[in-house]
Each structure stands twice: as structure tokens, then as C-alpha cells.
Enzyme design. Sequence first.
Site, PDB file in Angstrom:
ATOM      1  N   ARG A 142       1.227 -17.919   0.345  1.00  0.00           N
ATOM      2  CA  ARG A 142      -0.142 -18.421   0.293  1.00  0.00           C
ATOM      3  C   ARG A 142      -0.297 -19.852   0.111  1.00  0.00           C
ATOM      4  O   ARG A 142       0.006 -20.502  -0.778  1.00  0.00           O
ATOM      5  CB  ARG A 142      -1.321 -17.829  -0.926  1.00  0.00           C
ATOM      6  CG  ARG A 142      -1.575 -16.386  -0.518  1.00  0.00           C
ATOM      7  CD  ARG A 142      -2.147 -16.281   0.630  1.00  0.00           C
ATOM      8  NE  ARG A 142      -2.633 -14.775   0.819  1.00  0.00           N
ATOM      9  CZ  ARG A 142      -1.862 -13.876   1.490  1.00  0.00           C
ATOM     10  NH1 ARG A 142      -0.743 -14.262   2.317  1.00  0.00           N
ATOM     11  NH2 ARG A 142      -2.300 -12.627   1.806  1.00  0.00           N
TER      12      ARG A 142
ATOM     13  N   THR B 169      21.898   9.470   8.965  1.00  0.00           N
ATOM     14  CA  THR B 169      20.649   9.511   9.512  1.00  0.00           C
ATOM     15  C   THR B 169      20.109   8.119   9.691  1.00  0.00           C
ATOM     16  O   THR B 169      19.555   7.614  10.821  1.00  0.00           O
ATOM     17  CB  THR B 169      19.510  10.280   8.663  1.00  0.00           C
ATOM     18  OG1 THR B 169      19.914  11.527   8.555  1.00  0.00           O
ATOM     19  CG2 THR B 169      17.871  10.283   9.254  1.00  0.00           C
TER      20      THR B 169
ATOM     21  N   HIS C  81      15.136   4.495   5.075  1.00  0.00           N
ATOM     22  CA  HIS C  81      15.593   4.956   3.621  1.00  0.00           C
ATOM     23  C   HIS C  81      15.936   6.512   4.072  1.00  0.00           C
ATOM     24  O   HIS C  81      14.930   7.314   4.023  1.00  0.00           O
ATOM     25  CB  HIS C  81      14.577   4.886   2.650  1.00  0.00           C
ATOM     26  CG  HIS C  81      14.976   4.979   1.362  1.00  0.00           C
ATOM     27  ND1 HIS C  81      14.091   4.800   0.198  1.00  0.00           N
ATOM     28  CD2 HIS C  81      16.194   5.761   0.880  1.00  0.00           C
ATOM     29  CE1 HIS C  81      14.739   5.259  -0.976  1.00  0.00           C
ATOM     30  NE2 HIS C  81      15.920   5.799  -0.603  1.00  0.00           N
ATOM     31  N   ASP C  82      17.044   6.911   3.996  1.00  0.00           N
ATOM     32  CA  ASP C  82      17.554   8.370   4.322  1.00  0.00           C
ATOM     33  C   ASP C  82      18.824   8.642   3.868  1.00  0.00           C
ATOM     34  O   ASP C  82      19.654   7.479   3.129  1.00  0.00           O
ATOM     35  CB  ASP C  82      17.049   8.696   5.671  1.00  0.00           C
ATOM     36  CG  ASP C  82      16.769  10.052   5.904  1.00  0.00           C
ATOM     37  OD1 ASP C  82      17.342  11.093   5.213  1.00  0.00           O
ATOM     38  OD2 ASP C  82      15.807  10.479   6.554  1.00  0.00           O
ATOM     39  N   ILE C  83      19.678   9.789   4.377  1.00  0.00           N
ATOM     40  CA  ILE C  83      20.845   9.798   3.890  1.00  0.00           C
ATOM     41  C   ILE C  83      21.764   8.827   4.939  1.00  0.00           C
ATOM     42  O   ILE C  83      21.018   8.640   5.956  1.00  0.00           O
ATOM     43  CB  ILE C  83      21.209  11.318   4.163  1.00  0.00           C
ATOM     44  CG1 ILE C  83      21.106  11.772   5.538  1.00  0.00           C
ATOM     45  CG2 ILE C  83      20.637  12.286   3.144  1.00  0.00           C
ATOM     46  CD1 ILE C  83      21.564  13.153   5.926  1.00  0.00           C
TER      47      ILE C  83
ATOM     48  N   GLY D 127       0.766 -13.303   6.975  1.00  0.00           N
ATOM     49  CA  GLY D 127      -0.058 -12.693   8.021  1.00  0.00           C
ATOM     50  C   GLY D 127      -1.347 -13.348   7.824  1.00  0.00           C
ATOM     51  O   GLY D 127      -1.762 -14.185   8.712  1.00  0.00           O
ATOM     52  N   ARG D 128      -2.265 -12.725   6.777  1.00  0.00           N
ATOM     53  CA  ARG D 128      -3.696 -13.282   6.892  1.00  0.00           C
ATOM     54  C   ARG D 128      -4.055 -14.840   6.787  1.00  0.00           C
ATOM     55  O   ARG D 128      -4.933 -15.062   7.482  1.00  0.00           O
ATOM     56  CB  ARG D 128      -4.513 -12.487   5.836  1.00  0.00           C
ATOM     57  CG  ARG D 128      -4.558 -11.001   6.079  1.00  0.00           C
ATOM     58  CD  ARG D 128      -4.870 -10.044   5.043  1.00  0.00           C
ATOM     59  NE  ARG D 128      -3.712 -10.253   4.021  1.00  0.00           N
ATOM     60  CZ  ARG D 128      -3.793  -9.276   3.038  1.00  0.00           C
ATOM     61  NH1 ARG D 128      -4.945  -8.571   2.753  1.00  0.00           N
ATOM     62  NH2 ARG D 128      -2.618  -9.190   2.173  1.00  0.00           N
TER      63      ARG D 128
ATOM     64  N   GLN E 283      -2.685 -10.195  -2.725  1.00  0.00           N
ATOM     65  CA  GLN E 283      -1.398 -10.595  -3.082  1.00  0.00           C
ATOM     66  C   GLN E 283      -1.631 -11.223  -4.478  1.00  0.00           C
ATOM     67  O   GLN E 283      -2.502 -11.966  -4.682  1.00  0.00           O
ATOM     68  CB  GLN E 283      -0.903 -11.657  -2.038  1.00  0.00           C
ATOM     69  CG  GLN E 283      -0.535 -11.201  -0.634  1.00  0.00           C
ATOM     70  CD  GLN E 283       0.809 -10.350  -0.571  1.00  0.00           C
ATOM     71  OE1 GLN E 283       1.187  -9.933  -1.865  1.00  0.00           O
ATOM     72  NE2 GLN E 283       1.326 -10.094   0.504  1.00  0.00           N
TER      73      GLN E 283
ATOM     74  N   ASP F 280      -0.107  -7.152  11.549  1.00  0.00           N
ATOM     75  CA  ASP F 280      -0.597  -6.164  10.908  1.00  0.00           C
ATOM     76  C   ASP F 280      -2.018  -5.544  11.521  1.00  0.00           C
ATOM     77  O   ASP F 280      -2.948  -6.021  11.174  1.00  0.00           O
ATOM     78  CB  ASP F 280      -0.809  -6.311   9.538  1.00  0.00           C
ATOM     79  CG  ASP F 280       0.434  -6.732   8.624  1.00  0.00           C
ATOM     80  OD1 ASP F 280       1.305  -5.822   8.988  1.00  0.00           O
ATOM     81  OD2 ASP F 280       0.399  -7.405   7.686  1.00  0.00           O
TER      82      ASP F 280
ATOM     83  N   ASP G  42      10.010  -4.313  10.865  1.00  0.00           N
ATOM     84  CA  ASP G  42       9.915  -3.738   9.401  1.00  0.00           C
ATOM     85  C   ASP G  42       9.951  -2.644   9.312  1.00  0.00           C
ATOM     86  O   ASP G  42       8.620  -2.275   8.897  1.00  0.00           O
ATOM     87  CB  ASP G  42       8.831  -5.036   8.840  1.00  0.00           C
ATOM     88  CG  ASP G  42       8.539  -4.690   7.458  1.00  0.00           C
ATOM     89  OD1 ASP G  42       9.559  -4.224   6.716  1.00  0.00           O
ATOM     90  OD2 ASP G  42       7.509  -5.138   6.819  1.00  0.00           O
ATOM     91  N   LEU G  43      10.804  -1.675   9.453  1.00  0.00           N
ATOM     92  CA  LEU G  43      10.591  -0.075   9.228  1.00  0.00           C
ATOM     93  C   LEU G  43      10.954   0.464   8.046  1.00  0.00           C
ATOM     94  O   LEU G  43      10.895   1.606   7.515  1.00  0.00           O
ATOM     95  CB  LEU G  43      11.126   0.341  10.746  1.00  0.00           C
ATOM     96  CG  LEU G  43      10.683  -0.030  11.864  1.00  0.00           C
ATOM     97  CD1 LEU G  43      11.517   0.706  13.146  1.00  0.00           C
ATOM     98  CD2 LEU G  43       9.289   0.200  11.942  1.00  0.00           C
ATOM     99  N   LYS G  44      11.748  -0.417   7.067  1.00  0.00           N
ATOM    100  CA  LYS G  44      12.248   0.026   5.800  1.00  0.00           C
ATOM    101  C   LYS G  44      12.804   1.230   5.740  1.00  0.00           C
ATOM    102  O   LYS G  44      12.614   2.194   5.208  1.00  0.00           O
ATOM    103  CB  LYS G  44      10.899  -0.063   4.791  1.00  0.00           C
ATOM    104  CG  LYS G  44      10.472  -1.391   4.690  1.00  0.00           C
ATOM    105  CD  LYS G  44       9.593  -1.399   3.459  1.00  0.00           C
ATOM    106  CE  LYS G  44       8.892  -2.915   3.383  1.00  0.00           C
ATOM    107  NZ  LYS G  44       7.912  -3.284   4.259  1.00  0.00           N
TER     108      LYS G  44
ATOM    109  N   THR H  33       7.616  -5.204  -4.243  1.00  0.00           N
ATOM    110  CA  THR H  33       6.636  -6.129  -5.147  1.00  0.00           C
ATOM    111  C   THR H  33       5.639  -5.227  -5.900  1.00  0.00           C
ATOM    112  O   THR H  33       4.877  -5.660  -6.604  1.00  0.00           O
ATOM    113  CB  THR H  33       6.351  -7.399  -4.438  1.00  0.00           C
ATOM    114  OG1 THR H  33       5.673  -6.879  -3.257  1.00  0.00           O
ATOM    115  CG2 THR H  33       7.483  -8.358  -4.046  1.00  0.00           C
TER     116      THR H  33
HETATM  117  O1  C5P Z   1      -1.324 -10.733   4.946  1.00  0.00           O
HETATM  118  P1  C5P Z   1      -0.299 -11.195   4.153  1.00  0.00           P
HETATM  119  O2  C5P Z   1       0.116 -12.494   4.332  1.00  0.00           O
HETATM  120  O3  C5P Z   1      -0.181 -10.606   2.921  1.00  0.00           O
HETATM  121  O4  C5P Z   1       1.069 -10.204   5.046  1.00  0.00           O
HETATM  122  C1  C5P Z   1       2.165 -10.134   4.337  1.00  0.00           C
HETATM  123  C2  C5P Z   1       2.960  -9.076   5.085  1.00  0.00           C
HETATM  124  O5  C5P Z   1       4.210  -9.103   4.312  1.00  0.00           O
HETATM  125  C3  C5P Z   1       2.234  -7.729   5.225  1.00  0.00           C
HETATM  126  O6  C5P Z   1       2.801  -7.096   6.540  1.00  0.00           O
HETATM  127  C4  C5P Z   1       2.990  -6.678   4.110  1.00  0.00           C
HETATM  128  O7  C5P Z   1       3.086  -5.562   4.316  1.00  0.00           O
HETATM  129  C5  C5P Z   1       4.174  -7.547   3.991  1.00  0.00           C
HETATM  130  N1  C5P Z   1       4.852  -7.406   2.535  1.00  0.00           N
HETATM  131  C6  C5P Z   1       4.216  -7.773   1.480  1.00  0.00           C
HETATM  132  N2  C5P Z   1       4.989  -7.839   0.164  1.00  0.00           N
HETATM  133  C7  C5P Z   1       5.838  -6.935   0.156  1.00  0.00           C
HETATM  134  C8  C5P Z   1       6.544  -6.468   1.225  1.00  0.00           C
HETATM  135  C9  C5P Z   1       5.939  -6.602   2.388  1.00  0.00           C
HETATM  136  O8  C5P Z   1       3.119  -8.380   1.403  1.00  0.00           O
HETATM  137  N3  C5P Z   1       6.363  -6.831  -0.899  1.00  0.00           N
END
Ligand code: C5P
Length: 240
Positions: free
Chosen positions: A188, A70, A65-67, A217-218, A197, A12, A61-63, A125
Site C-alpha cells: 500500500r 497431479t 496443491h495436490d499429490i 491491486g486496488r 490488508q 481481480d 496465481d492458481l496455487k 498471510t
Molecule cells: O487489491 P490488493 O492490492 O489488496 O490485491 C492484492 C492481491 O494479492 C489480491 O489478488 C490478493 O488475492 C493477493 N494476495 C494477497 N495476500 C496474500 C496472497 C495473495 O493480498 N497473502
Amino acid sequence: MEAKDRIVLALDVDTAEEALGLVDKLNQHVGVFKIGMQLYNGIGPDIVHRVHDLGGKVFLDLKLHDIPNTVASAARVLTRLNAFMFNVHAAGGREMMSQAAQACRVQADRLGTPAPLLLAVTVLTSISGQELKDDMYITGLNVEELVVKWALMAQESGLGGVVCSPQEIAPIRSACGPDFKIVTPGIRPLWSAANDQKRITTPRQALDQGADYMVIGRPIVQADDPVTAAQRIIEELEAE
Ligand code: C5P
């Protein structure tokens, strides 16, 4: 699967330099790198090739969502990028998911490459049960029931798995069986900050509930020493 291979590191960041620096540093310590809309839209498809050049696997992770037409066309061109996995929204419906899955298979066959693992994002979420009722007018089902129904619809449409919150791992695993892949964010370790989160789980709890991959991520990227943070997570996953 080795514990390391279950860790999906969220790239990210805005720039290719930052992203590739992380790939270089962590490639031996995580299994997959997640390129989301921030990095992909900022840099373009070339970032996927550059992660591959460093030996990293990619979750795109581009998610989508369209017809159906497409999304299937986008799935076809994304398959050429050779990502390990990418995703569409289950809310796009059965026909959209079926056509996307079919497009991936046909394109991969043509290229002689393995088809990417196509995942469905169930209910984000960030959406609460209250919002589902009050703003989206989805009534009669709670979030967990809806997520399980959409996971089953994704499976029936030929997708290989879902992205879901840690709360929903167990019911999806029991509804969709052992081979359906479950990818979960909101992870976490006990020693890291929750950040924004809310409904979080530890890597070990996610694994025990049946997750295949954990998006993190973090807790790794912002650790004083990201390699040590990744290693601590691996040890936690491997512990008896
Ligand atoms: O830094 P962190 O561990 O919170 O990163 C989680 C990753 O998962 C981020 O890229 C966030 O956009 C993604 N994500 C999320 N919750 C979702 C869907 C995706 O945290 N429901």
C-alpha cells in the site's frame, strides 16, 4: 530491472472485458498481470492468451496443491500457456514441488520456450500464528521460522522463488540468497486505502527489504486515474 517491471497488477475481476480493459490501459505502466482463481476459473485458459495478445506478461496465481503426480501434470499443461510465472503451495511438500519444477523444465525444453518462474506460496498471510498452533497443530516454530524453512525447501526443490508477506521478505532474502525471487502482496502506498490488508508495507519499503515483485491491486485499479497511480508508484520505487 526497471521499476515498472516489478509491479504485478492483480486482475481481480470477473469478466474478460474488465481484465483486458485494464491490460490495455496499464500495459505500459506495470510489468506483469496476475490472473488468479477468480478470473481463470470464470473465463478459462483463453484469458492467458488474450493478455499475451495485448503484449502483457502473466503471473498465473492458481496455487496448486495436490499429490505430486497431479500437480506435476497440471504444471506440464500450464507451462504450455507460456505464463511468465505461476505457483504451487509449499505445504504440498518437497516431492510435490520437485516434480512440478521438473515438469515445467521438461515441458519448456520440449517447446523451446523459457521455463516459467515457479513460485511457492509459503504460509498464507491470512493464517495467524495462533491458528497455526490451535487448528493446524504446527507447534515449535513461529510463522516467520516456518516460512523461512518452507522457502528453503522450495529452493532445494528447484523452485525459483516464493510468494510471501512483506514481513518475511528480509529473513527469506538472507536465508535464500540474492537470486531467489520474492513476490509480495500487501503493498500500500501511503496515499492509498489499506482496504482489508492488515500487515502492509509501501512499495518502497518492500523494495528496500529485498522484494523483486510487488502484487498491487486496488491502489491502482480503484484509483481515480489508474495510470497516474501506477506512475506514482514507479516514481516512489525510483527515488534515490
Ligand atoms: O487489491 P490488493 O492490492 O489488496 O490485491 C492484492 C492481491 O494479492 C489480491 O489478488 C490478493 O488475492 C493477493 N494476495 C494477497 N495476500 C496474500 C496472497 C495473495 O493480498 N497473502
